[in-house]
Design a protein around this motif. Structure first.
Motif, PDB file in Angstrom:
ATOM      1  N   GLU A   1      17.320 -19.549 -35.154  1.00 28.71           N
ATOM      2  CA  GLU A   1      17.689 -20.401 -36.291  1.00 28.71           C
ATOM      3  C   GLU A   1      16.599 -21.436 -36.558  1.00 28.71           C
ATOM      4  N   ALA A   2      16.036 -22.008 -35.517  1.00 27.81           N
ATOM      5  CA  ALA A   2      14.994 -23.026 -35.680  1.00 27.81           C
ATOM      6  C   ALA A   2      13.774 -22.454 -36.386  1.00 27.81           C
TER       7      ALA A   2
ATOM      8  N   ALA B   1      24.914 -25.910 -32.489  1.00 24.28           N
ATOM      9  CA  ALA B   1      26.055 -25.327 -31.782  1.00 24.28           C
ATOM     10  C   ALA B   1      25.581 -24.345 -30.707  1.00 24.28           C
ATOM     11  N   ALA B   2      24.554 -23.562 -31.036  1.00 25.08           N
ATOM     12  CA  ALA B   2      24.014 -22.613 -30.054  1.00 25.08           C
ATOM     13  C   ALA B   2      23.466 -23.351 -28.837  1.00 25.08           C
ATOM     14  N   LEU B   3      22.808 -24.493 -29.079  1.00 25.33           N
ATOM     15  CA  LEU B   3      22.332 -25.306 -27.956  1.00 25.33           C
ATOM     16  C   LEU B   3      23.510 -25.762 -27.102  1.00 25.33           C
ATOM     17  N   GLY B   4      24.590 -26.161 -27.761  1.00 26.91           N
ATOM     18  CA  GLY B   4      25.775 -26.606 -27.029  1.00 26.91           C
ATOM     19  C   GLY B   4      26.374 -25.508 -26.170  1.00 26.91           C
ATOM     20  N   LEU B   5      26.197 -24.258 -26.605  1.00 24.32           N
ATOM     21  CA  LEU B   5      26.714 -23.113 -25.846  1.00 24.32           C
ATOM     22  C   LEU B   5      25.688 -22.564 -24.852  1.00 24.32           C
ATOM     23  N   GLY B   6      24.480 -23.147 -24.859  1.00 25.15           N
ATOM     24  CA  GLY B   6      23.425 -22.658 -23.972  1.00 25.15           C
ATOM     25  C   GLY B   6      22.790 -21.363 -24.443  1.00 25.15           C
ATOM     26  N   ASP B   7      22.944 -21.040 -25.728  1.00 24.74           N
ATOM     27  CA  ASP B   7      22.383 -19.808 -26.288  1.00 24.74           C
ATOM     28  C   ASP B   7      21.011 -20.111 -26.889  1.00 24.74           C
ATOM     29  N   MET B   8      19.987 -20.130 -26.060  1.00 15.71           N
ATOM     30  CA  MET B   8      18.643 -20.497 -26.518  1.00 15.71           C
ATOM     31  C   MET B   8      18.056 -19.456 -27.465  1.00 15.71           C
TER      32      MET B   8
ATOM     33  N   ARG C   1      15.274 -30.635 -31.754  1.00 12.31           N
ATOM     34  CA  ARG C   1      16.214 -30.572 -30.626  1.00 12.31           C
ATOM     35  C   ARG C   1      16.084 -29.226 -29.903  1.00 12.31           C
ATOM     36  N   VAL C   2      15.806 -28.176 -30.669  1.00 14.30           N
ATOM     37  CA  VAL C   2      15.562 -26.878 -30.034  1.00 14.30           C
ATOM     38  C   VAL C   2      14.251 -26.928 -29.249  1.00 14.30           C
ATOM     39  N   GLN C   3      13.215 -27.584 -29.820  1.00 12.54           N
ATOM     40  CA  GLN C   3      11.949 -27.746 -29.084  1.00 12.54           C
ATOM     41  C   GLN C   3      12.169 -28.463 -27.763  1.00 12.54           C
TER      42      GLN C   3
ATOM     43  N   THR D   1      24.366 -24.352 -36.855  1.00  8.70           N
ATOM     44  CA  THR D   1      24.510 -23.261 -35.880  1.00  8.70           C
ATOM     45  C   THR D   1      23.460 -23.381 -34.777  1.00  8.70           C
ATOM     46  N   ALA D   2      22.270 -23.909 -35.114  1.00  8.10           N
ATOM     47  CA  ALA D   2      21.254 -24.134 -34.072  1.00  8.10           C
ATOM     48  C   ALA D   2      21.761 -25.156 -33.059  1.00  8.10           C
TER      49      ALA D   2
END
Length: 366
Positions: free
Chosen positions: A299-300, A286-293, A324-326, A283-284
């Motif tokens: 999640e991170a 996927a959220a990046l893919g949607l631009g939902d930081m 990847r979130v970082q 989900t982290a």
């Protein structure tokens, strides 16, 4: 027969009630199972009744409670096959409910010398399945699995094939992994349902991941669609972990999150951490893919708090999701340092699949 006797107020021998409860459990009929187990506990309490009560807890994902209940059983009251099964299920509770893969493997290896024949083999086959997920143990799992495969039949053979498939995937030997999964699929179609093995979604997990690594996303999607057609999307097992990851790779980020959100909530509620965290890693992404930081960062943080620094496949995958979130948040220096360290651990633990994934993220981080 048991239902009929109980409905007319007759008596039922405890052994027959145990068999009926087991059949109801295999059929997913928790209402009948609960009724019969409650009667057994009231009229003829036994280790088998306790074992069935634990199975009901496993069925709804309450693994830690199930493990505690099984720990209370005096295994000397059981036949060898049932005693070996209790040992297995305690290992299951440790692996999935307590985030303790090392404890789960010791639970199995410390006990298998107490058993002979198929009972010993079932503990060893299950060890192969669980150990294969851990890159540090994958070579040992592969060696023991190949040895067991010389004589293993039926459900033991299924679990060994699952373990060999996973070990092949973790070790980057994708052709060997596919060979094991192909034989697994041919064999599982010929065997009846059973409580004594881990289920087909483990093999589906391996199959989907291997095809994805080979670049056959269409093939992976066919395996996923066929699995969902049979079992649906409500399982908290291995299928949603690999299936949602496949959706993310295909760019279907919203669909992946829609699938996983209720399962993560339920897994957290019942304490099924080993399933919840890989789902949250997806989900982290996927959220990046949607631009939902905001969602990705949340999640991170959960994933980061779970990490223990081991070199298991699951842990390294969580690290990769966190970094990847970082990177997306602009912390390139911190992400690079962490990715280099994690890639070194992956290399030391003979896990080229995760090493490549971590190095891929490192390249993206510049």
């Amino acid at each position: 027969i048991v239902r009929l006797r109980l409905d007319v107020g007759g008596s039922v021998e405890p052994e027959l009630m145990v068999e009926a409860a087991t059949l109801a459990l295999l059929d997913g009929d928790t209402v009948t199972t609960t009724e019969l187990v409650s009667r057994l506990e009231d009229e003829a309490p036994s280790a088998r009744a306790t074992q069935l009560r634990a199975e009901l807890l496993f069925l709804v994902g309450r693994f830690v409670e199930a493990g505690e209940l099984l720990q209370s059983i005096d295994r000397s009251d059981l036949d060898a096959g049932s005693a070996a099964f209790v040992v297995r299920r305690i290992a299951t509770a440790k692996f999935y409910g307590e985030w303790d893969p090392d404890g789960a493997l010791l639970q199995l290896s410390d006990h298998w010398d107490l058993f002979d024949g198929v009972d010993r083999a079932t503990l060893q086959g299950y060890w192969v399945m669980l150990a294969a997920v851990d890159a540090r143990q994958a070579r040992r799992a592969q060696a023991l699995g190949e040895e067991l495969l010389e004589t293993a039949t039926d459900f033991v053979r299924l679990e060994v094939l699952c373990g060999l498939g996973m070990a092949g995937f973790v070790l980057g030997e994708l052709t060997r992994a596919l060979d094991a999964i192909t034989e697994f699929r041919e064999l599982v179609a010929r065997l009846p349902p059973s409580l004594t093995w881990a289920g087909p979604d483990y093999a589906q997990f391996v199959h989907i991941h291997v095809l994805t690594e080979l670049g056959d996303l269409a093939g992976a999607r066919r395996v996923l669609d066929a699995a969902v057609a049979v079992s649906g999307r409500s399982s908290m097992g291995f299928l949603p972990i690999s299936g949602a990851r496949c959706l993310v790779r295909a760019g279907e980020h919203a669909s992946a999150i829609e699938w996983l959100d209720p399962l993560i909530e339920l897994a957290e509620l019942v304490g099924l951490i080993t399933n919840a965290r890989p789902m949250q890693a997806t989900t982290a992404r996927a959220a990046l893919g949607l631009g939902d930081m905001e969602r990705a960062t949340r999640e991170a943080a959960v994933l980061d708090a779970t990490l223990t620094g081991t070199g298991t496949f699951i842990e390294l995958d969580l690290v990769e999701a966190v970094t990847r979130v970082q990177i997306a948040a602009g912390d390139l220096a911190g992400a690079r340092e962490r990715l280099i360290r994690a890639a070194a651990i992956a290399q030391e633990s003979d896990n080229p699949i995760m090493e490549a994934s971590l190095l891929g993220a490192l390249v993206e981080a510049g």
